[in-house]
Design a protein around this motif. Sequence first.
Motif, PDB file in Angstrom:
ATOM      1  N   VAL A 182       0.815  -1.198  -0.099  1.00  0.00           N
ATOM      2  CA  VAL A 182      -0.048   0.162  -0.174  1.00  0.00           C
ATOM      3  C   VAL A 182       0.901   1.255  -0.109  1.00  0.00           C
ATOM      4  CG1 VAL A 182      -1.809   1.114   1.371  1.00  0.00           C
ATOM      5  CG2 VAL A 182      -1.760  -1.347   1.320  1.00  0.00           C
ATOM      6  N   PRO A 183       0.697   2.221  -0.804  1.00  0.00           N
ATOM      7  CA  PRO A 183       1.325   3.593  -0.978  1.00  0.00           C
ATOM      8  C   PRO A 183       1.381   3.998   0.619  1.00  0.00           C
ATOM      9  CG  PRO A 183      -0.021   3.522  -2.407  1.00  0.00           C
ATOM     10  CD  PRO A 183      -0.482   2.493  -1.855  1.00  0.00           C
ATOM     11  N   ALA A 184       2.803   4.572   0.836  1.00  0.00           N
ATOM     12  CA  ALA A 184       2.962   5.240   2.014  1.00  0.00           C
ATOM     13  C   ALA A 184       2.168   6.107   2.791  1.00  0.00           C
ATOM     14  CB  ALA A 184       4.483   5.562   2.245  1.00  0.00           C
ATOM     15  N   GLU A 185       1.444   6.998   1.864  1.00  0.00           N
ATOM     16  CA  GLU A 185       0.681   8.181   2.301  1.00  0.00           C
ATOM     17  C   GLU A 185      -0.738   7.420   2.656  1.00  0.00           C
ATOM     18  OE1 GLU A 185       0.632   8.061  -2.102  1.00  0.00           O
ATOM     19  OE2 GLU A 185       1.938   7.892  -0.696  1.00  0.00           O
ATOM     20  N   GLN A 186      -1.003   6.326   2.430  1.00  0.00           N
ATOM     21  CA  GLN A 186      -2.359   5.455   2.628  1.00  0.00           C
ATOM     22  C   GLN A 186      -2.355   4.526   3.272  1.00  0.00           C
ATOM     23  OE1 GLN A 186      -3.865   4.320  -1.326  1.00  0.00           O
ATOM     24  NE2 GLN A 186      -3.257   6.175  -2.379  1.00  0.00           N
ATOM     25  N   ILE A 187      -1.075   3.940   3.834  1.00  0.00           N
ATOM     26  CA  ILE A 187      -1.084   2.645   4.579  1.00  0.00           C
ATOM     27  C   ILE A 187      -1.883   2.664   5.913  1.00  0.00           C
ATOM     28  CG2 ILE A 187       1.247   2.866   5.607  1.00  0.00           C
ATOM     29  CD1 ILE A 187       1.470  -0.040   5.086  1.00  0.00           C
TER      30      ILE A 187
END
Length: 257
Positions: A182-187
């Motif tokens: 998952v993208p870092a900004e969304q995890i």
Amino acid sequence: MSGLTYHIADRVATITLNRPDKRNALNGALVRELREAFARAEADDHVKVIVLAGNGKAFCAGADLEYLQQLQQNNYEENLADSRELMQLMEEMYTLPKVVIALIEGDAIAGGCGLASLADLSYAVPAAKFGYTEVRIGFVPALVSVFLVRKIGEGRARELLLTGRLIPAEEAAAYGLINKVVPAEQIRAHVAAVAQSLCNDASANSLKITKQLVRTALDQQLPAALETAAHLNAETRQHPDCRKGVGAFLDKQKPSW
């Protein structure tokens, strides 16, 4: 100073490894703290899901260097006792009746990769690396091998354990070591949403029994596993959660879990 933090919100207990200066590396004290934190969450009726995370750039970098140096001075009995402490943590995580989600925002190496693989669900950022590097320092991935073979199969487990190589998150997902990248900004939002979905959309008893069924399928021969499953099926039908859920379904309503 404690090596972890413990926080509860919305029926989710978040256990965060909190040794960022040591890359959240494991030592005897931290292993004991983890056991206590998981036991605390298991005993708390207000907790339905557990999230395991790491503070800083690494999820968990394996064994602490000072800890490794100390182990060199231990005799066999002392090392056996220490190994059994880690064994108990792993077994407790594996058999815990509540769902454990690993939130992996950095590298998970050696024992840290073991923690990630023991979680029921694991989500990682793209930059995270995974690996069991024990053989590279003359050690063995003894305890984690028992669980890793179950999770990803013998062939892939042999490859990772024997080579000690680090693999990127995408490859870890392809191997089945983790569930999703998952993208870092969304995890964090993603893990929170998964945790809340489990809290709101599933019976606690059903989650517990389903985890038990998965273990049974691996621990027993087929006839015994099926017989155990039949008994658990019958017992679950009598549980209040099942009566509540089926009743709500028949009434075309959503049950409140």
